[in-house]
Design a protein around this motif. Structure first.
Motif, PDB file in Angstrom:
ATOM      1  N   THR A  67       0.840  -1.177   0.000  1.00 14.20           N
ATOM      2  CA  THR A  67       0.000   0.000   0.000  1.00 14.20           C
ATOM      3  C   THR A  67       0.879   1.232   0.000  1.00 14.20           C
ATOM      4  O   THR A  67       2.030   1.205   0.403  1.00 14.20           O
ATOM      5  CB  THR A  67      -0.893   0.021   1.253  1.00 14.20           C
ATOM      6  OG1 THR A  67      -0.058  -0.142   2.405  1.00 14.20           O
ATOM      7  CG2 THR A  67      -1.883  -1.128   1.223  1.00 14.20           C
ATOM      8  N   VAL A  69       2.475   4.663   1.160  1.00 10.76           N
ATOM      9  CA  VAL A  69       2.735   5.289   2.447  1.00 10.76           C
ATOM     10  C   VAL A  69       2.363   6.758   2.351  1.00 10.76           C
ATOM     11  O   VAL A  69       2.859   7.469   1.485  1.00 10.76           O
ATOM     12  CB  VAL A  69       4.219   5.151   2.833  1.00 10.76           C
ATOM     13  CG1 VAL A  69       4.513   5.899   4.122  1.00 10.76           C
ATOM     14  CG2 VAL A  69       4.572   3.685   2.969  1.00 10.76           C
ATOM     15  N   ASP A 268       0.501   1.659   7.361  1.00 13.62           N
ATOM     16  CA  ASP A 268       0.628   3.047   6.947  1.00 13.62           C
ATOM     17  C   ASP A 268       0.383   4.010   8.106  1.00 13.62           C
ATOM     18  O   ASP A 268       1.053   5.037   8.230  1.00 13.62           O
ATOM     19  CB  ASP A 268      -0.363   3.351   5.817  1.00 13.62           C
ATOM     20  CG  ASP A 268       0.019   2.682   4.511  1.00 13.62           C
ATOM     21  OD1 ASP A 268       1.138   2.152   4.414  1.00 13.62           O
ATOM     22  OD2 ASP A 268      -0.812   2.686   3.578  1.00 13.62           O
ATOM     23  N   GLN A 269      -0.568   3.678   8.968  1.00 14.93           N
ATOM     24  CA  GLN A 269      -0.843   4.536  10.126  1.00 14.93           C
ATOM     25  C   GLN A 269       0.308   4.511  11.122  1.00 14.93           C
ATOM     26  O   GLN A 269       0.630   5.534  11.738  1.00 14.93           O
ATOM     27  CB  GLN A 269      -2.160   4.124  10.775  1.00 14.93           C
ATOM     28  CG  GLN A 269      -3.370   4.484   9.928  1.00 14.93           C
ATOM     29  CD  GLN A 269      -4.643   3.764  10.329  1.00 14.93           C
ATOM     30  OE1 GLN A 269      -4.613   2.767  11.068  1.00 14.93           O
ATOM     31  NE2 GLN A 269      -5.773   4.242   9.835  1.00 14.93           N
ATOM     32  N   GLU A 272       2.856   6.824   9.717  1.00 16.90           N
ATOM     33  CA  GLU A 272       2.424   8.213   9.879  1.00 16.90           C
ATOM     34  C   GLU A 272       2.697   8.700  11.305  1.00 16.90           C
ATOM     35  O   GLU A 272       3.142   9.832  11.524  1.00 16.90           O
ATOM     36  CB  GLU A 272       0.935   8.323   9.554  1.00 16.90           C
ATOM     37  CG  GLU A 272       0.443   9.742   9.416  1.00 16.90           C
ATOM     38  CD  GLU A 272      -0.998   9.814   8.974  1.00 16.90           C
ATOM     39  OE1 GLU A 272      -1.597  10.893   9.128  1.00 16.90           O
ATOM     40  OE2 GLU A 272      -1.537   8.787   8.483  1.00 16.90           O
TER      41      GLU A 272
END
Length: 283
Positions: A67, A69, A268-269, A272
């Motif tokens: 996925t 980023v 991804d979270q 982040e």
């Protein structure tokens, strides 16, 4: 000195000169084993693990999903306050024999900031960043008793900052750990050989010059741990870990139970969160 360290030193005692730095090998091995131990801690705070862990057979999952980023989200203000009201001590209370001071070279000279100041500054940055980075309905319950919000603590033996919590959404849960440390020289260019699970790992170059190493590990069927290591250009590394299961010692084995269908924070979270502007040791 543990058995692996002793064997490494014996192996090179009478060997011809080599470019291999045994101390660096030992330090790297200890960090890899520490990363794997977090899988079974279930608390989110590695220093609080006080049980004997017998590692079961690990079943590697398939390749990590590729996925995109997301870019780091900048703070809409001048930045969080550098002082906060701390809810627990600057350093955790020892629960047993503490490891010796870990000594390894870093890509930049080690920070000179006092631990108390670092804890306050990093805690303020994290709390500020979580307000815009946690998905709707998800919260972090601190691992430390008496705290209503996450707070970093400084670990003198490792000379790094960690915060542990339980991530929750309704009745679902999992553990969460965030570590901020000076980047070791051998980790300045992340390599999947040093990941939590080298068989399920990918490297992502980020627009701000950071490099992310992302790894997944399936403990039991449907029980996943996500691991994101980000090496920042300024010489700080940030590690984030989360999972969707709970581990408890039963006899000399660890028994796990699923707490959510999937980890409540995506890979991804996690990335982040690690890229929140204030999570640096070189402000």
């Amino acid at each position: 000195m543990d058995e692996i360290s002793r064997e490494l030193r014996v192996a090179v005692a009478d060997a011809p000169p080599s470019r291999i730095d045994v101390d660096q090998l030992i330090a790297a091995d200890r960090r890899r084993r520490r990363h794997r131990t977090w899988v079974w801690s279930g608390t989110g705070v590695a220093a609080a693990v006080a049980v004997a862990v017998v590692t079961p057979v690990l079943i590697a999952g398939g390749p990590a999903p590729r996925t995109a980023v997301p870019p780091a989200i900048g703070s809409p203000t001048a930045g969080p306050a550098t002082t906060v009201k701390l809810c627990t001590g600057v350093t955790p209370k020892p629960t047993g024999p503490q490891p010796p001071l870990q000594s390894y070279g870093t890509v930049r000279p080690r920070p000179t900031e006092e631990p108390a100041a670092g804890v306050a500054r990093l805690t303020a940055a994290l709390r500020d960043g979580l307000h815009t980075r946690l998905p709707a309905g998800v919260r972090l319950d601190p691992a430390q008793k008496g705290c209503t919000e996450p707070q970093f603590q400084y670990h003198p033996s490792y000379r790094e900052y960690e915060v542990g919590a339980t991530v929750r959404r309704g009745k679902e849960s999992g553990f969460f750990l965030l570590r901020v440390a000076p980047t070791p020289r051998e980790e300045s260019n992340p390599d999947c050989a040093r990941a939590m699970n080298s068989e399920d790992c990918r490297i992502v170059r980020l627009p701000d010059g950071s490099t992310a190493m992302l790894s997944r590990l399936e403990a039991e069927r449907g029980q996943w741990q996500f691991w994101a290591f980000v090496a920042r250009p300024d010489g700080t590394s940030v590690l984030a870990i989360t999972n969707n299961f709970r581990s408890q010692p039963v006899g000399n084995q660890m028994q796990t139970s699923t707490t959510a269908d999937t980890p409540l924070l995506t890979m991804d979270q996690l990335v982040e969160i690690t890229r929140a502007p204030g999570l640096t040791l070189y402000p």
